[in-house]
Design an enzyme around this catalytic site. Sequence first.
Site, PDB file in Angstrom:
ATOM      1  N   THR A   1       0.813  -1.218   0.000  1.00 48.24           N
ATOM      2  CA  THR A   1       0.000   0.000   0.000  1.00 48.24           C
ATOM      3  C   THR A   1       0.851   1.276   0.000  1.00 48.24           C
ATOM      4  OG1 THR A   1      -1.474   1.286   1.437  1.00 48.24           O
ATOM      5  CG2 THR A   1      -0.155  -0.357   2.522  1.00 48.24           C
ATOM      6  N   ASP A   2       0.268   2.364  -0.495  1.00 46.26           N
ATOM      7  CA  ASP A   2       0.929   3.676  -0.437  1.00 46.26           C
ATOM      8  C   ASP A   2       1.143   4.130   1.011  1.00 46.26           C
ATOM      9  OD1 ASP A   2      -1.743   4.180   0.215  1.00 46.26           O
ATOM     10  OD2 ASP A   2      -2.040   5.771  -1.262  1.00 46.26           O
ATOM     11  N   GLU A   3       0.353   3.515   1.935  1.00 43.90           N
ATOM     12  CA  GLU A   3       0.416   3.984   3.329  1.00 43.90           C
ATOM     13  C   GLU A   3       1.754   3.686   3.993  1.00 43.90           C
ATOM     14  OE1 GLU A   3      -2.867   3.712   5.876  1.00 43.90           O
ATOM     15  OE2 GLU A   3      -4.338   3.492   4.276  1.00 43.90           O
TER      16      GLU A   3
ATOM     17  N   TYR B   1      -1.911  -0.610  10.960  1.00 40.16           N
ATOM     18  CA  TYR B   1      -2.136  -1.252   9.651  1.00 40.16           C
ATOM     19  C   TYR B   1      -0.935  -1.018   8.748  1.00 40.16           C
ATOM     20  CZ  TYR B   1      -3.551  -1.555   4.727  1.00 40.16           C
ATOM     21  OH  TYR B   1      -3.574  -1.827   3.375  1.00 40.16           O
TER      22      TYR B   1
ATOM     23  N   LYS C   1       1.983  -3.593   7.173  1.00 47.23           N
ATOM     24  CA  LYS C   1       2.265  -3.774   5.740  1.00 47.23           C
ATOM     25  C   LYS C   1       3.748  -3.486   5.450  1.00 47.23           C
ATOM     26  CE  LYS C   1      -0.476  -4.562   2.889  1.00 47.23           C
ATOM     27  NZ  LYS C   1      -1.020  -5.844   2.367  1.00 47.23           N
TER      28      LYS C   1
HETATM   29  N1  LIG Z   1      -8.520  -1.265  -0.561  1.00 48.89           N
HETATM   30  C1  LIG Z   1      -7.549  -0.440  -0.833  1.00 48.89           C
HETATM   31  O1  LIG Z   1      -7.796   0.743  -1.098  1.00 48.89           O
HETATM   32  C2  LIG Z   1      -6.112  -0.919  -0.858  1.00 48.89           C
HETATM   33  C3  LIG Z   1      -5.127  -0.050  -1.330  1.00 48.89           C
HETATM   34  C4  LIG Z   1      -3.804  -0.498  -1.387  1.00 48.89           C
HETATM   35  C5  LIG Z   1      -3.496  -1.786  -0.994  1.00 48.89           C
HETATM   36  N2  LIG Z   1      -4.481  -2.611  -0.515  1.00 48.89           N
HETATM   37  C6  LIG Z   1      -4.102  -3.982  -0.144  1.00 48.89           C
HETATM   38  O2  LIG Z   1      -4.784  -4.844  -1.028  1.00 48.89           O
HETATM   39  C7  LIG Z   1      -5.078  -6.085  -0.405  1.00 48.89           C
HETATM   40  C8  LIG Z   1      -6.561  -6.375  -0.504  1.00 48.89           C
HETATM   41  O3  LIG Z   1      -7.281  -5.345   0.160  1.00 48.89           O
HETATM   42  P1  LIG Z   1      -8.871  -5.268   0.128  1.00 48.89           P
HETATM   43  O4  LIG Z   1      -9.238  -3.840   0.160  1.00 48.89           O
HETATM   44  O5  LIG Z   1      -9.410  -6.143  -0.910  1.00 48.89           O
HETATM   45  O6  LIG Z   1      -9.204  -5.875   1.552  1.00 48.89           O
HETATM   46  P2  LIG Z   1     -10.427  -6.767   2.032  1.00 48.89           P
HETATM   47  O7  LIG Z   1     -10.441  -6.590   3.513  1.00 48.89           O
HETATM   48  O8  LIG Z   1     -11.652  -6.492   1.249  1.00 48.89           O
HETATM   49  O9  LIG Z   1      -9.969  -8.250   1.662  1.00 48.89           O
HETATM   50  C9  LIG Z   1      -8.974  -8.932   2.366  1.00 48.89           C
HETATM   51  C10 LIG Z   1      -9.148 -10.418   2.103  1.00 48.89           C
HETATM   52  O10 LIG Z   1      -8.179 -11.128   2.880  1.00 48.89           O
HETATM   53  C11 LIG Z   1      -8.822 -12.213   3.553  1.00 48.89           C
HETATM   54  N3  LIG Z   1      -8.104 -12.505   4.784  1.00 48.89           N
HETATM   55  C12 LIG Z   1      -7.940 -11.687   5.861  1.00 48.89           C
HETATM   56  N4  LIG Z   1      -7.236 -12.321   6.808  1.00 48.89           N
HETATM   57  C13 LIG Z   1      -6.908 -13.547   6.310  1.00 48.89           C
HETATM   58  C14 LIG Z   1      -6.179 -14.658   6.830  1.00 48.89           C
HETATM   59  N5  LIG Z   1      -5.633 -14.634   8.049  1.00 48.89           N
HETATM   60  N6  LIG Z   1      -6.050 -15.752   6.061  1.00 48.89           N
HETATM   61  C15 LIG Z   1      -6.594 -15.803   4.809  1.00 48.89           C
HETATM   62  N7  LIG Z   1      -7.321 -14.788   4.287  1.00 48.89           N
HETATM   63  C16 LIG Z   1      -7.468 -13.680   5.035  1.00 48.89           C
HETATM   64  C17 LIG Z   1     -10.233 -11.710   3.809  1.00 48.89           C
HETATM   65  O11 LIG Z   1     -11.143 -12.762   4.064  1.00 48.89           O
HETATM   66  C18 LIG Z   1     -10.517 -10.962   2.517  1.00 48.89           C
HETATM   67  O12 LIG Z   1     -10.987 -11.841   1.518  1.00 48.89           O
HETATM   68  C19 LIG Z   1      -4.564  -5.943   1.023  1.00 48.89           C
HETATM   69  O13 LIG Z   1      -3.277  -6.508   1.084  1.00 48.89           O
HETATM   70  C20 LIG Z   1      -4.489  -4.449   1.247  1.00 48.89           C
HETATM   71  O14 LIG Z   1      -3.498  -4.129   2.197  1.00 48.89           O
HETATM   72  C21 LIG Z   1      -5.775  -2.209  -0.443  1.00 48.89           C
END
Ligand SMILES: NC(=O)c1ccc[n+]([C@@H]2O[C@H](COP(=O)([O-])OP(=O)(O)OC[C@H]3O[C@@H](n4cnc5c(N)ncnc54)[C@H](O)[C@@H]3O)[C@@H](O)[C@H]2O)c1
Length: 318
Positions: free
Chosen positions: A124-126, A148, A152
């Site tokens: 993430t950008d964070e 968080y 990451k």
């Molecule tokens: N949403 C954003 O804006 C954003 C931006 C940059 C990066 N990200 C990164 O992208 C990825 C996906 O984010 P998202 O927004 O889809 O999140 P989300 O919370 O919608 O999905 C996360 C998924 O991970 C699964 N999960 C969580 N803990 C788990 C575990 N212990 N074992 C197996 N599965 C597990 C959840 O069931 C879910 O399906 C993450 O790594 C997040 O850090 C998200």
Amino acid sequence: MHKIFITGGCGFIGSHLTEYIYRKYKKSQIFVYDKITYAASVKNLDKIRKDRRVKIIKKDLNNYKSLEKFTKNTDILIHAAAESHVDNSFNLTNEFITTNVLGTKNVLDACKANNIKKIIHISTDEIYGEIHKSSFNEQSNFNPSNPYSSSKAAAEMIINGYIHSYKLPVIIIRANNIFGTRQHPEKLLPGSCWSLLKKKHFTLHGNGMQKRSFLYVEDFCKAIYLILQKGKLNEIYNIGSKFEYKNIDVFKIAAKENKLNFRKYVKYVKDRPFNDYRYSLNFNKIKKIGWKPTTKIEDKIFEINSWYKKNINRFKKR
Ligand SMILES: NC(=O)c1ccc[n+]([C@@H]2O[C@H](COP(=O)([O-])OP(=O)(O)OC[C@H]3O[C@@H](n4cnc5c(N)ncnc54)[C@H](O)[C@@H]3O)[C@@H](O)[C@H]2O)c1
């Protein structure tokens, strides 16, 4: 036949990515490995989950034995599973460290044990922290400011160690805020639509003037696909957006779509202990290999809001 393994494929980004990969790699077997937390649903994969090319494994990243077993013979692994909501991370630090740090370490160990040749890690950008002017590039320093983003950043440090110690073939992706359907309403844009559709107040931290760049989930999937074709192993790619909004402006867009007066439905609450003012990525590196974002929130608000209207009861609280 290729085997592509996606962790977190029942979540927001993971499910869009799984569908995209399914469409692009028509002969591949796709394994989704997901604990299916409160933020996820198998319904997110309704369009494809009955196909024999798709297999969903409901397991935790921290069940190493099953991770190692199911990743056997994998060609490409995309690691998208995580605890993803900053607000939760203040009180659930253990869960965030367990999933995001130890879980990532388990993914790396499974990849090492099974000699997987291409691993994409979604970060993430964070991890860069806030920036008031200009943008961070891939060489900028880490400065995470909440549990968080620090989890990451820690995961990336473990990856760095594995790249050097074991020559593990990992590509790290650092993305801006991503928007689209299926995201849990705990996040800003879906939460705005969801509250307005229910005619409930939506809470904004502080004065709502924090700035975020928003990247459409389909643009993000296209970037990952390009990186799978042209990305270099053991490199980092920022995937950014030039569409920047204040938090309050995102709420206003959702209110306008619902023909409601935003002032009536917004409730300002005490800010987070520390709330990064602005995130911004320099994404020239991926531009150079042929990608740029095309879609802004206004282009998709009708579709997104309509989806939440139809699926208003899908989400449970944590
Ligand atoms: N949403 C954003 O804006 C954003 C931006 C940059 C990066 N990200 C990164 O992208 C990825 C996906 O984010 P998202 O927004 O889809 O999140 P989300 O919370 O919608 O999905 C996360 C998924 O991970 C699964 N999960 C969580 N803990 C788990 C575990 N212990 N074992 C197996 N599965 C597990 C959840 O069931 C879910 O399906 C993450 O790594 C997040 O850090 C998200």
